[in-house]
Design a protein around this motif. Sequence first.
Motif, PDB file in Angstrom:
ATOM      1  N   UNK A  68      14.553  -0.139  -8.334  1.00 36.14           N
ATOM      2  CA  UNK A  68      15.950   0.273  -8.397  1.00 36.14           C
ATOM      3  C   UNK A  68      16.890  -0.922  -8.373  1.00 36.14           C
ATOM      4  N   UNK A  69      18.025  -0.756  -9.022  1.00 37.36           N
ATOM      5  CA  UNK A  69      19.119  -1.723  -8.946  1.00 37.36           C
ATOM      6  C   UNK A  69      20.068  -1.291  -7.837  1.00 37.36           C
ATOM      7  N   UNK A  70      20.502  -2.256  -7.052  1.00 43.24           N
ATOM      8  CA  UNK A  70      21.512  -1.990  -6.043  1.00 43.24           C
ATOM      9  C   UNK A  70      22.886  -2.070  -6.708  1.00 43.24           C
ATOM     10  N   UNK A  71      23.593  -0.951  -6.780  1.00 40.03           N
ATOM     11  CA  UNK A  71      24.899  -0.931  -7.422  1.00 40.03           C
ATOM     12  C   UNK A  71      25.981  -1.558  -6.549  1.00 40.03           C
ATOM     13  N   UNK A  88      16.284   4.770 -16.395  1.00 43.34           N
ATOM     14  CA  UNK A  88      16.792   6.132 -16.155  1.00 43.34           C
ATOM     15  C   UNK A  88      18.056   6.383 -16.952  1.00 43.34           C
ATOM     16  N   UNK A  89      18.278   7.644 -17.309  1.00 41.71           N
ATOM     17  CA  UNK A  89      19.498   8.089 -17.985  1.00 41.71           C
ATOM     18  C   UNK A  89      20.305   8.930 -17.012  1.00 41.71           C
ATOM     19  N   UNK A 207      18.433   0.951 -17.531  1.00 43.72           N
ATOM     20  CA  UNK A 207      19.160   2.133 -17.043  1.00 43.72           C
ATOM     21  C   UNK A 207      20.467   2.312 -17.800  1.00 43.72           C
ATOM     22  N   UNK A 208      20.874   3.568 -17.971  1.00 51.67           N
ATOM     23  CA  UNK A 208      22.094   3.880 -18.713  1.00 51.67           C
ATOM     24  C   UNK A 208      22.950   4.876 -17.951  1.00 51.67           C
ATOM     25  N   UNK A 231      17.807  12.137 -16.785  1.00 51.71           N
ATOM     26  CA  UNK A 231      17.122  12.126 -15.491  1.00 51.71           C
ATOM     27  C   UNK A 231      18.032  12.574 -14.352  1.00 51.71           C
ATOM     28  N   UNK A 232      19.303  12.225 -14.449  1.00 54.15           N
ATOM     29  CA  UNK A 232      20.243  12.521 -13.371  1.00 54.15           C
ATOM     30  C   UNK A 232      21.547  13.037 -13.959  1.00 54.15           C
TER      31      UNK A 232
END
Length: 455
Positions: A68-71, A88-89, A207-208, A231-232
């Motif tokens: 995961x990327x930390x936003x 992930x989309x 990721x998008x 995905x989300x």
Amino acid sequence: MAKTKSKFLCQECGYESPKYMGRCPGCNNWNTMEEEVVQKMDTRRSPSIVGKSKPQPIKTIKSSVHERYDTQDQELNRVLGGGLVKGSLTLISGEPGIGKSTLILQAGSKIAEKYGTTLYVSGEESEEQIKMRAERLGALTENLYVVSETNVDIIEKYIEEISPVFIIIDSVQTLYKEDLTSAPGSVSQVKECVNNLMRIGKSLHIPMFIVAHVTKQGELAGPRVLEHMVDTVLHFEGERTQEFRVLRALKNRFGTTSEIGVYEMKQEGLVEVANPSAMFLESLTEESEGAVVVATVEGTRPLLVEIQALVTPSNVGFARRTAVGIDLNRLNLIIAVLEKKMGLPLMNYDVYINVVGGLKLEGTFADLGVAVAIYSSLKGISIATRKLLVIGEISLTADIRPVLQLEKMVKEAEKMGFAACIVPEKNNTKFNDLKTIAVKGVHNIREALNCIGNS
């Protein structure tokens, strides 16, 4: 010359028909059928099956932890389930002007600053407009690239050229493919464009964030299959006249859908709210008629909010029922119980309910609070709102049913300085570590109303 074939597609649900119909049989909406040209497929070649993977027993498949990327946005990380998963989309929807572009621009700038190149593709605004917003938000990062483009094939070439680690598409309804003759935003264009974006993201592990429009009813615009492809699905909600914004996950393959993120809209952009209860209770008065504080739980976070009720005589021949922030059907149920079981003459009174701060309450935690607020406004009884918390679900027999995670809500009330709490007697467990708050258990509505005074 071969005759061009066409079909009619519903722009709401994707229902197909060989002829035009005024009303779609799939979703029952009027005037949503639009004509699209059928693409002729070459069926002379037999398909060849070339698979990179073969069927294998599920026990032999190795499990992997999603990277995961930390936003750097704790509220966004909370809703996403701990961060942004590679490949992930994520679909973000919300009403116009609610702050979708602000949220994704802030997130894109932070990711670009920490991880590398981020590509912001806008089909609605020019590069200059995005630059103006970025200056206001303080999101001017060297690794943030901006382009105004709607052709998916050209966007794919830009992605190959700069190799971004994160991509933002604003919005999917403006994209199109030249192979299709239908207009941008149509069912065929949206499905094909999202398929292309999904292929790019999954194959390159990028990721998008994809922004989507909503209909007048507040639902996601476009075909329903769009929600299944990503995905989300995140929904950004709130009143544009209010400063608070709530981010909810309607679908999440990499985390829970019960968490929410709370933001405050300011001149410099969206600011995270670490303690939502304090923000929602900021304008709380000491004593007020028709006002009471209730508690709810969103994911792992307890929230305390103020509910206000106004009960006035009806002068138009029939009583009005208005609810902002709670389900109107739930309000009608509570009013019916108060009339039948408590004998309150609400038939000739207008009842207005408002949740302060623009928050929409889910579940039945606030039932008893709504009933107490209505009773307080009708009888003119002032409640010490800064001292009393009310929690409970009302049944049709006027009993107070138990609620989940009661201890967590009571501890939050104690932390916020409340002195007393009215809770259902059936789950009035012993709180061993409570020091400054008194817990009163009640069996029915009459006992709860007696606690605030009866006239």
